[in-house]
Write a protein that holds these residues in place. Structure first.
Motif, PDB file in Angstrom:
ATOM      1  N   GLN A  49       0.610  -0.973   0.099  1.00 55.21           N
ATOM      2  CA  GLN A  49      -0.107   0.135   0.253  1.00 55.21           C
ATOM      3  C   GLN A  49       1.277   1.652   0.246  1.00 55.21           C
ATOM      4  OE1 GLN A  49      -3.161  -1.929   2.489  1.00 55.21           O
ATOM      5  NE2 GLN A  49      -4.064  -0.788   1.559  1.00 55.21           N
ATOM      6  N   ASN A  50       1.606   1.530  -0.764  1.00 50.08           N
ATOM      7  CA  ASN A  50       2.682   2.465  -1.087  1.00 50.08           C
ATOM      8  C   ASN A  50       2.359   2.894  -2.336  1.00 50.08           C
ATOM      9  OD1 ASN A  50       4.158   4.946  -0.890  1.00 50.08           O
ATOM     10  ND2 ASN A  50       6.136   3.456  -1.464  1.00 50.08           N
ATOM     11  N   THR A  51       1.441   4.132  -2.753  1.00 53.10           N
ATOM     12  CA  THR A  51       1.187   4.484  -3.840  1.00 53.10           C
ATOM     13  C   THR A  51       2.304   5.496  -4.462  1.00 53.10           C
ATOM     14  OG1 THR A  51      -1.426   4.383  -2.827  1.00 53.10           O
ATOM     15  CG2 THR A  51      -0.658   5.537  -5.346  1.00 53.10           C
ATOM     16  N   ILE A  52       2.644   4.541  -5.622  1.00 51.11           N
ATOM     17  CA  ILE A  52       4.024   5.333  -6.572  1.00 51.11           C
ATOM     18  C   ILE A  52       2.920   5.221  -7.877  1.00 51.11           C
ATOM     19  CG2 ILE A  52       5.596   4.147  -5.024  1.00 51.11           C
ATOM     20  CD1 ILE A  52       6.214   2.189  -6.893  1.00 51.11           C
ATOM     21  N   THR A  53       3.558   5.585  -8.928  1.00 49.50           N
ATOM     22  CA  THR A  53       3.825   5.911 -10.039  1.00 49.50           C
ATOM     23  C   THR A  53       5.550   5.667 -10.926  1.00 49.50           C
ATOM     24  OG1 THR A  53       5.107   8.000 -10.606  1.00 49.50           O
ATOM     25  CG2 THR A  53       2.466   7.969  -9.960  1.00 49.50           C
ATOM     26  N   ARG A  54       5.097   5.173 -12.366  1.00 54.63           N
ATOM     27  CA  ARG A  54       6.057   4.616 -12.873  1.00 54.63           C
ATOM     28  C   ARG A  54       7.394   5.723 -12.863  1.00 54.63           C
ATOM     29  NH1 ARG A  54       8.746   6.417 -17.243  1.00 54.63           N
ATOM     30  NH2 ARG A  54       6.473   7.115 -18.004  1.00 54.63           N
ATOM     31  N   SER A  55       6.461   6.645 -13.592  1.00 53.10           N
ATOM     32  CA  SER A  55       7.277   8.297 -13.790  1.00 53.10           C
ATOM     33  C   SER A  55       8.406   7.639 -12.369  1.00 53.10           C
ATOM     34  CB  SER A  55       6.793   9.170 -13.944  1.00 53.10           C
ATOM     35  OG  SER A  55       5.811   9.762 -13.620  1.00 53.10           O
ATOM     36  N   GLN A  56       8.494   7.975 -10.677  1.00 51.19           N
ATOM     37  CA  GLN A  56       8.988   8.666 -10.049  1.00 51.19           C
ATOM     38  C   GLN A  56       9.934   7.180 -10.129  1.00 51.19           C
ATOM     39  OE1 GLN A  56       4.734   7.507  -7.097  1.00 51.19           O
ATOM     40  NE2 GLN A  56       5.964   9.323  -6.045  1.00 51.19           N
ATOM     41  N   PHE A  57      10.138   6.360 -10.806  1.00 54.97           N
ATOM     42  CA  PHE A  57      11.543   5.490 -10.329  1.00 54.97           C
ATOM     43  C   PHE A  57      12.186   4.569 -12.037  1.00 54.97           C
ATOM     44  CE2 PHE A  57       8.877   5.159  -6.328  1.00 54.97           C
ATOM     45  CZ  PHE A  57       9.146   4.822  -5.523  1.00 54.97           C
ATOM     46  N   ILE A  58      10.873   4.871 -12.816  1.00 55.16           N
ATOM     47  CA  ILE A  58      11.963   5.184 -13.901  1.00 55.16           C
ATOM     48  C   ILE A  58      11.942   5.881 -14.882  1.00 55.16           C
ATOM     49  CG2 ILE A  58      11.728   2.935 -15.738  1.00 55.16           C
ATOM     50  CD1 ILE A  58      10.081   1.060 -13.635  1.00 55.16           C
ATOM     51  N   PRO A  59      12.766   6.574 -15.473  1.00 53.37           N
ATOM     52  CA  PRO A  59      13.182   7.592 -16.284  1.00 53.37           C
ATOM     53  C   PRO A  59      12.320   7.344 -17.023  1.00 53.37           C
ATOM     54  CG  PRO A  59      14.737   7.054 -15.556  1.00 53.37           C
ATOM     55  CD  PRO A  59      14.379   6.083 -14.457  1.00 53.37           C
ATOM     56  N   ASP A  60      11.641   8.112 -18.310  1.00 50.69           N
ATOM     57  CA  ASP A  60      11.180   8.124 -19.499  1.00 50.69           C
ATOM     58  C   ASP A  60      11.861   6.799 -20.096  1.00 50.69           C
ATOM     59  OD1 ASP A  60       9.278   9.176 -17.661  1.00 50.69           O
ATOM     60  OD2 ASP A  60       9.098  11.183 -19.291  1.00 50.69           O
ATOM     61  N   ARG A  61      13.280   7.371 -20.345  1.00 51.60           N
ATOM     62  CA  ARG A  61      14.273   6.990 -22.075  1.00 51.60           C
ATOM     63  C   ARG A  61      14.672   5.496 -21.338  1.00 51.60           C
ATOM     64  NH1 ARG A  61      19.301   9.797 -24.713  1.00 51.60           N
ATOM     65  NH2 ARG A  61      20.012   8.291 -24.675  1.00 51.60           N
ATOM     66  N   GLU A  62      14.662   5.512 -19.706  1.00 53.18           N
ATOM     67  CA  GLU A  62      15.020   3.674 -19.646  1.00 53.18           C
ATOM     68  C   GLU A  62      14.096   2.725 -20.050  1.00 53.18           C
ATOM     69  OE1 GLU A  62      15.648   1.174 -15.360  1.00 53.18           O
ATOM     70  OE2 GLU A  62      16.906   3.426 -15.440  1.00 53.18           O
ATOM     71  N   PHE A  63      12.316   3.564 -19.813  1.00 50.36           N
ATOM     72  CA  PHE A  63      11.343   2.697 -19.662  1.00 50.36           C
ATOM     73  C   PHE A  63      11.469   2.440 -21.090  1.00 50.36           C
ATOM     74  CE2 PHE A  63       6.884   2.913 -20.470  1.00 50.36           C
ATOM     75  CZ  PHE A  63       5.997   1.917 -19.327  1.00 50.36           C
ATOM     76  N   THR A  64      11.668   3.923 -21.944  1.00 47.89           N
ATOM     77  CA  THR A  64      10.955   3.499 -23.842  1.00 47.89           C
ATOM     78  C   THR A  64      12.368   2.755 -24.052  1.00 47.89           C
ATOM     79  OG1 THR A  64      12.277   5.410 -24.278  1.00 47.89           O
ATOM     80  CG2 THR A  64      10.078   5.309 -23.793  1.00 47.89           C
ATOM     81  N   THR A  65      13.859   2.293 -23.576  1.00 54.46           N
ATOM     82  CA  THR A  65      14.473   1.232 -24.056  1.00 54.46           C
ATOM     83  C   THR A  65      14.764   0.261 -23.842  1.00 54.46           C
ATOM     84  OG1 THR A  65      15.925   2.072 -22.526  1.00 54.46           O
ATOM     85  CG2 THR A  65      16.597   3.234 -24.823  1.00 54.46           C
ATOM     86  N   PHE A 107      -0.551  11.203 -14.056  1.00 49.31           N
ATOM     87  CA  PHE A 107      -1.264  11.110 -12.518  1.00 49.31           C
ATOM     88  C   PHE A 107      -1.371  12.048 -11.890  1.00 49.31           C
ATOM     89  CE2 PHE A 107      -1.883   6.929 -14.530  1.00 49.31           C
ATOM     90  CZ  PHE A 107      -3.386   6.144 -13.754  1.00 49.31           C
ATOM     91  N   ASP A 108      -2.204  12.710 -10.885  1.00 49.65           N
ATOM     92  CA  ASP A 108      -1.397  14.248 -10.361  1.00 49.65           C
ATOM     93  C   ASP A 108      -2.711  13.239  -9.411  1.00 49.65           C
ATOM     94  OD1 ASP A 108      -4.708  14.136 -10.737  1.00 49.65           O
ATOM     95  OD2 ASP A 108      -5.269  16.198 -11.979  1.00 49.65           O
ATOM     96  N   LYS A 109      -2.010  15.039  -7.784  1.00 49.79           N
ATOM     97  CA  LYS A 109      -2.842  14.529  -6.648  1.00 49.79           C
ATOM     98  C   LYS A 109      -3.967  13.706  -6.608  1.00 49.79           C
ATOM     99  CE  LYS A 109      -3.302  17.009  -2.364  1.00 49.79           C
ATOM    100  NZ  LYS A 109      -3.832  16.615  -1.572  1.00 49.79           N
ATOM    101  N   GLU A 110      -4.822  14.501  -7.014  1.00 49.89           N
ATOM    102  CA  GLU A 110      -5.791  14.375  -6.789  1.00 49.89           C
ATOM    103  C   GLU A 110      -6.215  12.831  -7.090  1.00 49.89           C
ATOM    104  OE1 GLU A 110     -10.742  15.305  -9.483  1.00 49.89           O
ATOM    105  OE2 GLU A 110      -9.093  16.450  -9.470  1.00 49.89           O
ATOM    106  N   ALA A 111      -5.853  12.112  -8.860  1.00 54.83           N
ATOM    107  CA  ALA A 111      -5.501  10.896  -8.513  1.00 54.83           C
ATOM    108  C   ALA A 111      -4.964  10.166  -7.698  1.00 54.83           C
ATOM    109  CB  ALA A 111      -4.688  10.470  -9.888  1.00 54.83           C
ATOM    110  N   PHE A 112      -3.796  10.682  -7.027  1.00 54.48           N
ATOM    111  CA  PHE A 112      -3.347   9.878  -5.917  1.00 54.48           C
ATOM    112  C   PHE A 112      -4.322   9.468  -4.515  1.00 54.48           C
ATOM    113  CE2 PHE A 112       0.766  10.431  -7.776  1.00 54.48           C
ATOM    114  CZ  PHE A 112       1.246   8.911  -6.637  1.00 54.48           C
ATOM    115  N   ASP A 113      -5.310  10.923  -4.472  1.00 51.27           N
ATOM    116  CA  ASP A 113      -5.997  10.755  -3.211  1.00 51.27           C
ATOM    117  C   ASP A 113      -7.315   9.905  -2.951  1.00 51.27           C
ATOM    118  OD1 ASP A 113      -4.456  12.822  -2.019  1.00 51.27           O
ATOM    119  OD2 ASP A 113      -5.569  14.858  -2.618  1.00 51.27           O
TER     120      ASP A 113
END
Length: 188
Positions: A49-65, A107-113
């Motif tokens: 239950q630790n809400t996270i997004t992909r972009s918090q941990f994986i930069p876009d460039r690493e994600f797409t390669t 995803f913004d703060k409203e989506a997180f909440d």
């Protein structure tokens, strides 16, 4: 998306995904992709239950390669992700979340909440699903054990209707030699 990862093998079992068709899910579960799956790596170290997004941990460039992105996620238009781990135990890590395409806003703060409000209910549903799955496996094992008995066994409900019978009991009722199940499912 809702999926289960076996922590011992890395195997995936997708329970639900709105963006990914069954053929792509089958491809994603292939063992060649297990070491490449960025989401498994992302969530592997996260607590429940630790809400996270992909972009918090994986930069876009690493994600797409990554081949997993190129072959699976990209064609399914999965870019933004928001989720958590509603359940982690020795036999399974359950990952739940939402996906958006690159054309949609992140995803913004409203989506997180909102997700944080939903998260306890998702966790409760996942725990209930796991319990029901275990009960069904227990029921199936018990049914198989009873079916192997040479003695006829018949289970009935409070109204006297047959709920289950093993093969030996089925054979007895088919003989027509005094033991019968009527059209309402009651034993006579």
């Amino acid at each position: 998306v809702l999926y289960v990862v076996d922590p011992r093998t890395g195997g995936l079992d997708f329970l639900y995904s709105s963006r990914v068709d069954q053929d792509t899910l089958s491809l994603a579960m292939h063992e060649d992709y297990r070491p490449l799956d960025v989401f498994n790596k992302l969530y592997a170290s996260q607590p429940e239950q630790n809400t996270i997004t992909r972009s918090q941990f994986i930069p876009d460039r690493e994600f797409t390669t990554n081949a997993f992105y190129e072959d699976i996620l990209g064609p399914c238009q999965i870019w933004h992700t928001l989720g958590d781990i509603p359940l982690r135990d020795p036999s399974a890590v359950v990952i739940a979340g939402f996906h958006r395409s690159q054309r949609q806003r992140s995803f913004d703060k409203e989506a997180f909440d909102l997700y944080r409000l939903l998260s306890p209910h998702i966790k409760g549903s996942v725990r209930l699903w796991r319990r029901l799955t275990a009960l069904e496996a227990d029921r199936q094992n018990a049914s198989e054990a009873v079916d192997r008995l040479a003695l006829g066994v018949i289970f009935i409900d409070a109204a006297g209707r047959v709920t289950q019978m093993n093969e030996a009991a089925r054979l007895l009722t088919m003989e027509g030699d005094g033991l019968d199940v009527d059209r309402f499912g009651r034993i006579h």
